[in-house]
Write a protein that holds these residues in place. Structure first.
Motif, PDB file in Angstrom:
ATOM      1  N   UNK A   4       0.835  -1.190   0.000  1.00  0.00           N
ATOM      2  CA  UNK A   4       0.000   0.000   0.000  1.00  0.00           C
ATOM      3  C   UNK A   4       0.874   1.244   0.000  1.00  0.00           C
ATOM      4  N   UNK A   5       0.523   2.167  -0.881  1.00  0.00           N
ATOM      5  CA  UNK A   5       1.284   3.414  -0.995  1.00  0.00           C
ATOM      6  C   UNK A   5       0.343   4.594  -0.791  1.00  0.00           C
ATOM      7  N   UNK A   6       0.752   5.534   0.049  1.00  0.00           N
ATOM      8  CA  UNK A   6       0.013   6.783   0.186  1.00  0.00           C
ATOM      9  C   UNK A   6       0.724   7.844  -0.639  1.00  0.00           C
ATOM     10  N   UNK A   7      -0.004   8.429  -1.559  1.00  0.00           N
ATOM     11  CA  UNK A   7       0.541   9.509  -2.378  1.00  0.00           C
ATOM     12  C   UNK A   7      -0.103  10.818  -1.953  1.00  0.00           C
ATOM     13  N   UNK A   8       0.733  11.789  -1.604  1.00  0.00           N
ATOM     14  CA  UNK A   8       0.214  13.112  -1.241  1.00  0.00           C
ATOM     15  C   UNK A   8       0.724  14.112  -2.266  1.00  0.00           C
ATOM     16  N   UNK A   9      -0.184  14.609  -3.088  1.00  0.00           N
ATOM     17  CA  UNK A   9       0.184  15.527  -4.168  1.00  0.00           C
ATOM     18  C   UNK A   9      -1.025  16.408  -4.462  1.00  0.00           C
ATOM     19  N   UNK A  10      -0.846  17.720  -4.313  1.00  0.00           N
ATOM     20  CA  UNK A  10      -1.988  18.616  -4.473  1.00  0.00           C
ATOM     21  C   UNK A  10      -2.292  18.973  -5.932  1.00  0.00           C
ATOM     22  N   UNK A  11      -1.320  18.767  -6.823  1.00  0.00           N
ATOM     23  CA  UNK A  11      -1.599  19.039  -8.242  1.00  0.00           C
ATOM     24  C   UNK A  11      -2.420  17.876  -8.796  1.00  0.00           C
ATOM     25  N   UNK A  12      -3.697  18.163  -9.060  1.00  0.00           N
ATOM     26  CA  UNK A  12      -4.651  17.097  -9.397  1.00  0.00           C
ATOM     27  C   UNK A  12      -4.208  16.249 -10.587  1.00  0.00           C
ATOM     28  N   UNK A  13      -3.719  16.923 -11.614  1.00  0.00           N
ATOM     29  CA  UNK A  13      -3.328  16.202 -12.835  1.00  0.00           C
ATOM     30  C   UNK A  13      -2.148  15.250 -12.554  1.00  0.00           C
ATOM     31  N   UNK A  14      -1.151  15.783 -11.874  1.00  0.00           N
ATOM     32  CA  UNK A  14       0.029  14.970 -11.548  1.00  0.00           C
ATOM     33  C   UNK A  14      -0.352  13.812 -10.614  1.00  0.00           C
ATOM     34  N   UNK A  15      -1.206  14.130  -9.660  1.00  0.00           N
ATOM     35  CA  UNK A  15      -1.677  13.114  -8.723  1.00  0.00           C
ATOM     36  C   UNK A  15      -2.313  11.954  -9.490  1.00  0.00           C
ATOM     37  N   UNK A  16      -3.150  12.327 -10.451  1.00  0.00           N
ATOM     38  CA  UNK A  16      -3.869  11.329 -11.246  1.00  0.00           C
ATOM     39  C   UNK A  16      -2.901  10.453 -12.049  1.00  0.00           C
ATOM     40  N   UNK A  17      -1.929  11.097 -12.671  1.00  0.00           N
ATOM     41  CA  UNK A  17      -0.953  10.365 -13.499  1.00  0.00           C
ATOM     42  C   UNK A  17      -0.134   9.407 -12.632  1.00  0.00           C
ATOM     43  N   UNK A  18       0.390   9.914 -11.521  1.00  0.00           N
ATOM     44  CA  UNK A  18       1.244   9.072 -10.656  1.00  0.00           C
ATOM     45  C   UNK A  18       0.447   7.911 -10.071  1.00  0.00           C
ATOM     46  N   UNK A  19      -0.791   8.224  -9.674  1.00  0.00           N
ATOM     47  CA  UNK A  19      -1.665   7.176  -9.132  1.00  0.00           C
ATOM     48  C   UNK A  19      -1.864   6.078 -10.162  1.00  0.00           C
ATOM     49  N   UNK A  20      -2.138   6.479 -11.398  1.00  0.00           N
ATOM     50  CA  UNK A  20      -2.425   5.478 -12.414  1.00  0.00           C
ATOM     51  C   UNK A  20      -1.180   4.648 -12.741  1.00  0.00           C
ATOM     52  N   UNK A  21      -0.021   5.278 -12.800  1.00  0.00           N
ATOM     53  CA  UNK A  21       1.229   4.531 -13.034  1.00  0.00           C
ATOM     54  C   UNK A  21       1.490   3.516 -11.926  1.00  0.00           C
ATOM     55  N   UNK A  22       1.288   3.951 -10.692  1.00  0.00           N
ATOM     56  CA  UNK A  22       1.586   3.059  -9.560  1.00  0.00           C
ATOM     57  C   UNK A  22       0.563   1.930  -9.463  1.00  0.00           C
ATOM     58  N   UNK A  23      -0.698   2.260  -9.760  1.00  0.00           N
ATOM     59  CA  UNK A  23      -1.732   1.216  -9.732  1.00  0.00           C
ATOM     60  C   UNK A  23      -1.447   0.165 -10.799  1.00  0.00           C
ATOM     61  N   UNK A  24      -0.894   0.644 -11.913  1.00  0.00           N
ATOM     62  CA  UNK A  24      -0.546  -0.256 -13.007  1.00  0.00           C
ATOM     63  C   UNK A  24       0.486  -1.309 -12.567  1.00  0.00           C
ATOM     64  N   UNK A 103      10.418  18.714 -12.560  1.00  0.00           N
ATOM     65  CA  UNK A 103       9.587  17.639 -13.130  1.00  0.00           C
ATOM     66  C   UNK A 103      10.370  16.348 -13.290  1.00  0.00           C
ATOM     67  N   UNK A 104       9.669  15.238 -13.113  1.00  0.00           N
ATOM     68  CA  UNK A 104      10.309  13.934 -13.330  1.00  0.00           C
ATOM     69  C   UNK A 104       9.358  13.060 -14.145  1.00  0.00           C
ATOM     70  N   UNK A 105       9.902  12.039 -14.749  1.00  0.00           N
ATOM     71  CA  UNK A 105       9.062  11.102 -15.489  1.00  0.00           C
ATOM     72  C   UNK A 105       8.443  10.128 -14.494  1.00  0.00           C
ATOM     73  N   UNK A 106       7.164   9.790 -14.681  1.00  0.00           N
ATOM     74  CA  UNK A 106       6.537   8.819 -13.774  1.00  0.00           C
ATOM     75  C   UNK A 106       7.362   7.536 -13.627  1.00  0.00           C
ATOM     76  N   UNK A 107       8.025   7.134 -14.719  1.00  0.00           N
ATOM     77  CA  UNK A 107       8.875   5.930 -14.673  1.00  0.00           C
ATOM     78  C   UNK A 107       9.953   6.026 -13.586  1.00  0.00           C
ATOM     79  N   UNK A 108      10.490   7.252 -13.445  1.00  0.00           N
ATOM     80  CA  UNK A 108      11.542   7.450 -12.431  1.00  0.00           C
ATOM     81  C   UNK A 108      11.003   7.158 -11.037  1.00  0.00           C
TER      82      UNK A 108
END
Ligand code: CA
Length: 222
Positions: A4-24, A103-108
């Motif tokens: 389980x990972x808790x992601x805290x990120x207030x930028x909605x778009x970035x939050x969404x992208x990182x969440x989706x990468x990690x869920x993947x 900025x970083x790539x989600x892959x990183x």
């Protein structure tokens, strides 16, 4: 194994992208857009936090302090747009486990998360199996096995008992009598030679163990 990972990120778009990468990756991701929401969950910690430093309500560093107060060992990866060395130093001093400048790539992020999760996995595995590293040997007390690299060093039951005692009593001078009592039992009577012979065999099988001879007395593992 589910993490389980808790992601805290207030930028909605970035939050969404990182969440989706990690869920993947198959991880159970709980995402927070505010520090306050995340702070409420400190009592039920995840396996790993991914934490933005610049949050509109609570400062990420403040949040990290709270996390550390509660569960000091939970790893935290900081993500921040403030790419100054100062932030980096502060993050590390507070015990953040890694740091990514935006900025970083989600892959990183995925790579770094994986690295930490792998570490957690092997730590937990070792805890479950009760393994310990002793002078370069991996000793499993629950299985009574010793490995050097991938190869098992086969010990007799008495050899393993002796090894266990030497590990427990590191640095202590052990008389032959004490060794005899503890490895063979106080009721048994043998000559001192059995102790010497067993030590000799153990030294041969585990040369890195550093067993010193104390002449006229016994042995000590330094
Ligand atoms: Ca932010």
């Amino acid at each position: 194994m589910g993490y389980q990972i808790y992601l805290v990120e207030d930028e909605a778009k970035l939050n969404e992208i990182l969440t989706s990468y990690m869920k993947h990756e198959g991880w159970d991701v709980v995402s927070f857009l505010t520090g306050a929401e995340a702070a409420e969950r400190i009592d039920t910690p995840p396996d790993l936090w991914v934490l933005d430093i610049m949050l509109p309500d609570i400062d990420g560093i403040q949040l990290l302090k709270e996390i550390r107060k509660n569960r000091a060992e939970t790893p935290v990866i900081f993500i921040s747009a403030r790419n100054s060395d100062m932030d980096k130093i502060m993050g590390l001093e507070l015990g953040s486990d890694d740091y990514l400048a935006k900025p970083f790539l989600p892959r990183e992020l995925i790579i770094r998360v994986k690295k930490i999760l792998n570490r957690i996995h092997s730590q937990r595995k070792q805890e479950i199996e009760g393994k310990e590293w002793i002078n370069g040997y991996q000793v499993s007390f629950s299985k009574r096995q010793v490995f050097e690299g991938q190869e098992e060093i086969v010990l007799t039951s008495k050899e393993f008992d002796m090894l266990t005692m030497l590990i427990q009593e590191k640095g202590k001078a052990l008389s032959r009598q004490e060794i005899m009592d503890r490895v063979w039992g106080a009721d048994e009577f043998y000559s001192d030679r059995v102790v010497d012979n067993l030590i000799k065999r153990l030294r041969k099988k585990l040369p890195n163990l550093a067993i010193e001879t104390i002449y006229g007395f016994g042995y000590r593992r330094s």
